[in-house]
Design an enzyme around this catalytic site. Structure first.
Site, PDB file in Angstrom:
ATOM      1  N   ASP A  52      37.532  53.977  34.993  1.00 49.09           N
ATOM      2  CA  ASP A  52      38.209  53.566  33.752  1.00 49.09           C
ATOM      3  C   ASP A  52      37.893  54.542  32.616  1.00 49.09           C
ATOM      4  O   ASP A  52      38.713  54.744  31.720  1.00 49.09           O
ATOM      5  CB  ASP A  52      37.834  52.131  33.372  1.00 49.09           C
ATOM      6  CG  ASP A  52      39.003  51.440  32.683  1.00 49.09           C
ATOM      7  OD1 ASP A  52      40.156  51.673  33.107  1.00 49.09           O
ATOM      8  OD2 ASP A  52      38.793  50.699  31.715  1.00 49.09           O
ATOM      9  N   GLU A 216      48.238  48.735  37.435  1.00 50.34           N
ATOM     10  CA  GLU A 216      47.026  47.958  37.108  1.00 50.34           C
ATOM     11  C   GLU A 216      46.471  47.290  38.368  1.00 50.34           C
ATOM     12  O   GLU A 216      45.264  47.284  38.593  1.00 50.34           O
ATOM     13  CB  GLU A 216      47.333  46.905  36.029  1.00 50.34           C
ATOM     14  CG  GLU A 216      47.591  47.489  34.645  1.00 50.34           C
ATOM     15  CD  GLU A 216      46.334  48.054  33.970  1.00 50.34           C
ATOM     16  OE1 GLU A 216      45.212  47.680  34.351  1.00 50.34           O
ATOM     17  OE2 GLU A 216      46.493  48.898  33.065  1.00 50.34           O
TER      18      GLU A 216
HETATM   19  C1  NSP Z   1      43.316  50.697  33.790  1.00 52.36           C
HETATM   20  C2  NSP Z   1      43.225  50.269  32.362  1.00 52.36           C
HETATM   21  N1  NSP Z   1      44.217  49.553  31.789  1.00 52.36           N
HETATM   22  C3  NSP Z   1      44.075  49.176  30.490  1.00 52.36           C
HETATM   23  C4  NSP Z   1      42.999  49.495  29.752  1.00 52.36           C
HETATM   24  C5  NSP Z   1      42.876  49.003  28.316  1.00 52.36           C
HETATM   25  N2  NSP Z   1      42.833  50.068  27.395  1.00 52.36           N
HETATM   26  C6  NSP Z   1      42.016  50.230  30.351  1.00 52.36           C
HETATM   27  N3  NSP Z   1      40.878  50.571  29.706  1.00 52.36           N
HETATM   28  N4  NSP Z   1      42.113  50.616  31.683  1.00 52.36           N
END
Ligand code: NSP
Length: 234
Positions: A52, A216
């Site tokens: 992430d 996602e």
């Molecule tokens: C995969 C993902 N999606 C959304 C977010 C939210 N900014 C994140 N940090 N990472």
């Protein structure tokens, strides 16, 4: 085009109803449910943290591209630019949070290599940054990206959740009220644009929303996979 009447359901709410299963797959993924019930495997959490971090870094130029499109193309550019700029500014904080959290968990960010799901998602962001992608499409994608985390992590903070104390701060990061308000502001901009756009663009925007949800889900799937070296060390 007619103005939306008060109390009338916006386009995004119609999509959320129509694609509820897909939306739930992204916001109630087994990885999120395992945080919420306390059964999370910490090596999955660490994989998520490193991947992430790469994703959030790639989010910076994407949000900057949304900002430029708001500046150039928005029918309410002053308000829209302000909202998007505050999101862009908070990404700096978010990156520092990842660096700090990684050091607490012993995750070496300099050694992280992007997994396929991360690379695919980052390439999708890059495709949305192209100048020919309309502001309506990019603001819809931006809202969808943020709301998945907001909804998922809010779920982990509900009264009956058994989220481990060491993951509470992570959940607070995206599950707090202020971030909820921010996602509402993005939704309002996206809805306003969607109400006014052509049928063609509306179809494209809905497909973009679905692609974000798919990415996602893939991202959670990748995080939830235990690495072979973690199994070996058990
Ligand atoms: C995969 C993902 N999606 C959304 C977010 C939210 N900014 C994140 N940090 N990472």
């Amino acid at each position: 085009m007619e103005e939306k009447r008060q109390g009338e359901v916006g386009i995004i709410d119609k999509w959320l109803k129509k694609h509820l299963l897909m939306y739930m797959a992204a916001t109630r993924h087994p990885m999120i449910l395992s945080i919420r019930d306390g059964s999370i495997n910490i090596s999955c959490f660490k994989t998520w943290l490193g991947q992430d971090y790469l994703f959030v870094r790639a989010l910076v130029p994407f949000v900057a591209s949304v900002l430029i499109k708001a500046w150039n193309d928005s029918d309410d550019s002053n308000t829209d630019v302000e909202v998007i700029l505050s999101g862009l500014a908070s990404l700096k904080d978010e990156i520092s949070w990842f660096q700090n959290e990684a050091s607490n968990w012993g995750v070496q960010l300099s050694h992280i290599v992007a997994h396929k799901a991360t690379g695919d998602y980052c390439r999708f962001l890059e495709s949305l940054m192209l100048p020919e992608v309309e502001f309506t499409i990019s603001i819809t994608a931006y809202w969808a990206i943020e709301v998945v985390y907001q909804d998922a992590f809010t779920h982990c903070l509900e009264d009956d959740a058994k989220t481990p104390p060491e993951l509470q701060e992570t959940c607070q990061r995206w599950g707090n009220d202020e971030f909820g308000q921010y996602c509402q502001s993005l939704k309002k901009i996206a809805n306003r644009r969607l109400e006014k756009c052509s049928d063609d663009l509306l179809v494209k925007a809905e497909a973009t929303f679905l692609r974000v949800l798919e990415h996602e889900v893939q991202f959670w799937n990748m995080s939830a996979m235990v690495e072979p070296e973690d199994l070996a060390s058990k």
